[in-house]
Design an enzyme around this catalytic site. Sequence first.
Site, PDB file in Angstrom:
ATOM      1  N   GLY A 125       0.780  -1.233   0.000  1.00 45.87           N
ATOM      2  CA  GLY A 125       0.000   0.000   0.000  1.00 45.87           C
ATOM      3  C   GLY A 125       0.806   1.275   0.000  1.00 45.87           C
ATOM      4  O   GLY A 125       0.250   2.358  -0.186  1.00 45.87           O
ATOM      5  N   CYS A 173       0.701   5.959   1.046  1.00 48.39           N
ATOM      6  CA  CYS A 173      -0.717   6.315   1.106  1.00 48.39           C
ATOM      7  C   CYS A 173      -1.481   5.483   2.129  1.00 48.39           C
ATOM      8  O   CYS A 173      -2.113   6.022   3.028  1.00 48.39           O
ATOM      9  CB  CYS A 173      -1.345   6.152  -0.276  1.00 48.39           C
ATOM     10  SG  CYS A 173      -3.116   6.513  -0.312  1.00 48.39           S
ATOM     11  N   GLY A 183       0.294  23.708   3.251  1.00 49.85           N
ATOM     12  CA  GLY A 183      -0.244  22.910   2.167  1.00 49.85           C
ATOM     13  C   GLY A 183      -1.247  21.904   2.690  1.00 49.85           C
ATOM     14  O   GLY A 183      -1.698  21.975   3.848  1.00 49.85           O
ATOM     15  N   GLY A 223       6.304  19.720   1.796  1.00 51.57           N
ATOM     16  CA  GLY A 223       6.267  19.028   0.506  1.00 51.57           C
ATOM     17  C   GLY A 223       6.987  17.691   0.535  1.00 51.57           C
ATOM     18  O   GLY A 223       7.494  17.237   1.562  1.00 51.57           O
ATOM     19  N   ARG A 224       7.021  17.063  -0.631  1.00 51.21           N
ATOM     20  CA  ARG A 224       7.622  15.753  -0.767  1.00 51.21           C
ATOM     21  C   ARG A 224       8.513  15.724  -2.008  1.00 51.21           C
ATOM     22  O   ARG A 224       8.389  16.569  -2.893  1.00 51.21           O
ATOM     23  CB  ARG A 224       6.545  14.655  -0.867  1.00 51.21           C
ATOM     24  CG  ARG A 224       5.656  14.596   0.370  1.00 51.21           C
ATOM     25  CD  ARG A 224       4.621  13.486   0.270  1.00 51.21           C
ATOM     26  NE  ARG A 224       5.228  12.164   0.278  1.00 51.21           N
ATOM     27  CZ  ARG A 224       5.614  11.521   1.378  1.00 51.21           C
ATOM     28  NH1 ARG A 224       5.472  12.076   2.567  1.00 51.21           N
ATOM     29  NH2 ARG A 224       6.146  10.320   1.307  1.00 51.21           N
ATOM     30  N   HIS A 229     -33.475  16.127  -4.380  1.00 49.71           N
ATOM     31  CA  HIS A 229     -33.661  17.061  -3.267  1.00 49.71           C
ATOM     32  C   HIS A 229     -34.106  16.292  -2.032  1.00 49.71           C
ATOM     33  O   HIS A 229     -34.976  15.420  -2.121  1.00 49.71           O
ATOM     34  CB  HIS A 229     -34.729  18.099  -3.630  1.00 49.71           C
ATOM     35  CG  HIS A 229     -35.071  19.025  -2.504  1.00 49.71           C
ATOM     36  ND1 HIS A 229     -34.274  20.085  -2.158  1.00 49.71           N
ATOM     37  CD2 HIS A 229     -36.121  19.024  -1.630  1.00 49.71           C
ATOM     38  CE1 HIS A 229     -34.819  20.720  -1.123  1.00 49.71           C
ATOM     39  NE2 HIS A 229     -35.945  20.086  -0.789  1.00 49.71           N
TER      40      HIS A 229
END
Length: 462
Positions: A39, A42, A178, A268-269, A441
Site C-alpha cells: 500500500g 498512502c 499545504g 512538501g515531498r 432534493h
Amino acid sequence: MSSYDVIVIGAGPGGYVSAIRSAQLGMKVAVVEGRETLGGTCLNVGCIPSKALLHATHMLHEAEHNFADMGLKGKAPSVDWKQMLSYKDNVVGQNTGGIEYLFKKNKIDWIKGWATIPSVGKVQVGDDTYDAKNIIIASGSEASVLPGIEIDEKTVVTSTGALTLNKVPKSLVVIGAGVIGLELGSVYARLGAEVTVIEFLDAITPGMDAEIARQFQKMLTKQGLKFKLGAAVQGVEVKNNKATVSYQLRKDESEHTITADTVLVATGRKPFTTGLGLDALGVELSERGQIKTDANYATNVPGIYAIGDTIAGPMLAHKAEDEGMAVAEGIAGQKPHVNYGVIPGVIYTHPEVSNVGETEESLKAAGRAYKVGKFPFLGNARAKANFAGDGFVKLLVDAQTDRILGAHIIGPMAGDLIHEICVAMEFGAAAEDIARTCHAHPTYSEAVREAALACGDGAIHV
C-alpha cells in the site's frame, strides 16, 4: 532465476494498481516492496491513516458543538488517544490486507525487500536477481525537509511521526500551509492543541484558486488555527523536549521565535529513488530529482518506465493510479490516455475543499474570457440542516461556449461533489448541461446545479 513480463518496484497506489492491471491483461507480474505491508505511503502512513484521524476528530467536534442543538444531550466524550490510534491502525490493516488479497486473486508475486536495477531487464532484491521484460518504477516519494532542520519523529516530525505521537501535544507548530499541514493541523486543533501554521508564501494552499484560499483560511482561523504568512523558517532547536522555531517575516525581515511541544514539517515531498541504481543505468532525471519520461511513461533506458510521485505532476494517489493503469495498457499494446487537465484535488478538513481544472488566476494569465457561477451552501436546505452551511460552489466556464473550464468547492462533501464536474469536463460539457440535469432534493449536489444555473440567468435559491 524467475522471469516476469513486468516487475513493478513499489506497492503504493501507482505500483499495486499497475501490477493488477498488468495481470488483468495477461502478463506475469511481480511487485518488489520493502515495507512489511503493501500500500505504500498512502495506505500506511499517508492518505488512509490521516483520514481516519480526521473522521474521528470531526465526530468529536460534532459532539462538542452540534449535538446539543439537535437534542442529543449528555457529557461530551473524552479522548482516549491510544484507542484512537488503535482505530487508525485497524483501518490501515484492513486496507493493506485488502491489497494482499488482490495480489493473490490476480496471481501477482510479492518479492519482499528493496530493489536495485543492476542492468536493463534485471531487478535485484537481496541476493536474488530476477528477469523482467519491463520494469515499472513506482517507488513513490518521501518528505522534503528544509535545510538545517533535523527530524527525530518525536518532537520534530514529518507526517509519518505526526500519525503516531505518544500523546496529544498542547501546542503544535506546522511548517507549511499545504494539504498535509492543514489536515494534520486540523486534527490536533480539534483535539485541543494550540496550532500555529507558518508559511513562506503570503497565502495558504499554494496554487489554489485565491478566493477559495482566502475563505478557507478564514474558516480554519475560526476553528482556532493561527497563521504566520510570509514567514521564512530559519531553523528548529530542540531543548528539554520542546522545539523552538525561528523565522523571519519577509515583509520587514524582522526575526521571531515560537516554542511548541511538537513541530510538524510539512514542506512538501520529493521522489524516493534511493538505491535503485538510476545513475549507473543512465536514467535521466530532472533538476528536482524526478525521473524523465515520455508520453508513454518510458524513460530514456529501454524497458524501464516510471509513474506516480517519481515523475512530474501532482503527487496524488489517484494520479499515480491512473498512470499505473495507463503504463500497463501501453505495455500491452493499447493506446491509453491520462487527461491531466481533469485530475481533482481534495483537502479533507472540515469543511472539505476540492478543485479541478483552471483557477481564475490561471485563466487571467492566459487571457481567456470566462464567466463565474457561484452558489453558497447557506442556500442549500440539506447543508443548513446538517450545520454545514459554510462555503460555496464556484464554476468557471468559457464566456463564449459555456464549456466548463474548472470548479472549486469549499463545503460539505466537497471531495465527492467535485466528481460530477470531472465527468462533465471529460465529456466537454457546458454549465447548461449540468443546470438542466435533475438533481435529487434535498442533497448537497443541488449546490453544484445552482452554481451552473448562476453561469446563465441566475441561481434559484439565492
